[in-house]
Design a protein around this motif. Structure first.
Motif, mmCIF file in Angstrom:
data_model
loop_
_atom_site.group_PDB
_atom_site.id
_atom_site.type_symbol
_atom_site.label_atom_id
_atom_site.label_comp_id
_atom_site.label_asym_id
_atom_site.label_seq_id
_atom_site.Cartn_x
_atom_site.Cartn_y
_atom_site.Cartn_z
ATOM 1 N N VAL A 193 33.131 27.336 46.433
ATOM 2 C CA VAL A 193 32.896 28.632 45.813
ATOM 3 C C VAL A 193 34.225 29.365 45.731
ATOM 4 O O VAL A 193 34.886 29.576 46.743
ATOM 5 C CB VAL A 193 31.879 29.460 46.628
ATOM 6 C CG1 VAL A 193 31.686 30.831 46.006
ATOM 7 C CG2 VAL A 193 30.572 28.722 46.741
ATOM 8 N N ASP A 194 34.619 29.725 44.528
ATOM 9 C CA ASP A 194 35.865 30.450 44.306
ATOM 10 C C ASP A 194 35.519 31.867 43.861
ATOM 11 O O ASP A 194 35.116 32.091 42.726
ATOM 12 C CB ASP A 194 36.705 29.727 43.245
ATOM 13 C CG ASP A 194 38.078 30.328 43.081
ATOM 14 O OD1 ASP A 194 38.394 31.301 43.800
ATOM 15 O OD2 ASP A 194 38.838 29.824 42.246
ATOM 16 N N ALA A 195 35.649 32.824 44.741
ATOM 17 C CA ALA A 195 35.257 34.197 44.444
ATOM 18 C C ALA A 195 36.169 34.855 43.408
ATOM 19 O O ALA A 195 35.777 35.808 42.754
ATOM 20 C CB ALA A 195 35.271 35.028 45.718
ATOM 21 N N LEU A 196 37.381 34.360 43.244
ATOM 22 C CA LEU A 196 38.311 34.953 42.295
ATOM 23 C C LEU A 196 38.252 34.314 40.912
ATOM 24 O O LEU A 196 38.918 34.767 39.988
ATOM 25 C CB LEU A 196 39.746 34.852 42.823
ATOM 26 C CG LEU A 196 40.047 35.679 44.056
ATOM 27 C CD1 LEU A 196 41.466 35.421 44.523
ATOM 28 C CD2 LEU A 196 39.847 37.146 43.776
ATOM 29 N N TYR A 219 45.828 29.036 50.862
ATOM 30 C CA TYR A 219 45.148 30.274 51.205
ATOM 31 C C TYR A 219 44.842 30.367 52.697
ATOM 32 O O TYR A 219 44.990 31.438 53.298
ATOM 33 C CB TYR A 219 43.872 30.408 50.369
ATOM 34 C CG TYR A 219 44.196 30.470 48.897
ATOM 35 C CD1 TYR A 219 44.616 31.649 48.326
ATOM 36 C CD2 TYR A 219 44.126 29.342 48.097
ATOM 37 C CE1 TYR A 219 44.944 31.723 46.987
ATOM 38 C CE2 TYR A 219 44.442 29.397 46.760
ATOM 39 C CZ TYR A 219 44.863 30.591 46.213
ATOM 40 O OH TYR A 219 45.206 30.657 44.895
ATOM 41 N N THR A 220 44.411 29.290 53.287
ATOM 42 C CA THR A 220 44.152 29.319 54.726
ATOM 43 C C THR A 220 45.458 29.383 55.509
ATOM 44 O O THR A 220 45.511 29.989 56.574
ATOM 45 C CB THR A 220 43.325 28.098 55.158
ATOM 46 O OG1 THR A 220 43.981 26.908 54.719
ATOM 47 C CG2 THR A 220 41.928 28.163 54.584
ATOM 48 N N HIS A 227 46.796 32.203 42.863
ATOM 49 C CA HIS A 227 45.560 31.858 42.159
ATOM 50 C C HIS A 227 45.749 31.942 40.649
ATOM 51 O O HIS A 227 45.287 31.074 39.912
ATOM 52 C CB HIS A 227 44.422 32.784 42.607
ATOM 53 C CG HIS A 227 43.094 32.348 42.115
ATOM 54 N ND1 HIS A 227 42.597 32.716 40.891
ATOM 55 C CD2 HIS A 227 42.146 31.561 42.695
ATOM 56 C CE1 HIS A 227 41.410 32.183 40.725
ATOM 57 N NE2 HIS A 227 41.104 31.486 41.810
ATOM 58 N N ARG A 228 46.454 32.962 40.200
ATOM 59 C CA ARG A 228 46.679 33.111 38.756
ATOM 60 C C ARG A 228 47.619 32.049 38.200
ATOM 61 O O ARG A 228 47.574 31.755 37.012
ATOM 62 C CB ARG A 228 47.247 34.494 38.464
ATOM 63 C CG ARG A 228 46.200 35.572 38.580
ATOM 64 C CD ARG A 228 46.721 36.895 38.135
ATOM 65 N NE ARG A 228 45.643 37.876 38.179
ATOM 66 C CZ ARG A 228 45.825 39.146 37.934
ATOM 67 N NH1 ARG A 228 47.015 39.606 37.628
ATOM 68 N NH2 ARG A 228 44.810 39.975 37.981
ATOM 69 N N SER A 229 48.468 31.478 39.053
ATOM 70 C CA SER A 229 49.384 30.446 38.567
ATOM 71 C C SER A 229 48.768 29.046 38.612
ATOM 72 O O SER A 229 49.428 28.077 38.267
ATOM 73 C CB SER A 229 50.686 30.464 39.372
ATOM 74 O OG SER A 229 50.445 30.044 40.690
#
Length: 115
Positions: free
Chosen positions: A107-110, A31-32, A97-99
């Motif tokens: 902290v995972d906002a999703l 992600y970064t 993220h979904r995979s």
């Protein structure tokens, strides 16, 4: 005078591009790294297109009307890339993220709450 502005804009574009490439190698997770790649695509192109527009505007002001299309093409390309780059980056991050590729943060906002 416009040469100085062009050089400054291209230098800023080069700085963003270099920082984005360094981020691709040095940042810890997907992600970064995606964020760093977005800097290259968005801000690198923004300042490069601005340099093209300044150059073309200087040529048009000097009486060379053949550079008018450069301005329109640069603005059009900038609009298209800024819209598609941000949208595609969001879609790629969401599908990662979904995979099951989760960020390395506390902290995972999703993260979806289990009911």
């Amino acid at each position: 005078m416009s040469e100085i502005a062009i050089i400054i804009l291209l230098a800023i574009a080069a700085v963003f591009s270099i920082l984005g490439v360094i981020g691709l190698f040095r940042l810890p997770d997907f992600y970064t790294r995606t964020h760093a790649a977005g800097l290259v695509g968005s801000f690198g192109l923004l300042f490069t297109a601005a340099a093209v527009i300044v150059f073309a505007a200087g040529e048009v002001a000097a009486g060379n009307s053949g550079y008018v299309s450069f301005i329109f093409h640069a603005v059009f390309a900038l609009i298209i890339v800024l819209i598609t780059a941000t949208t595609s980056t969001h879609i790629i991050a969401r599908s990662a993220h979904r995979s099951g590729n989760f960020p390395k943060v506390r902290v995972d906002a999703l993260k979806e709450e289990k009911k």
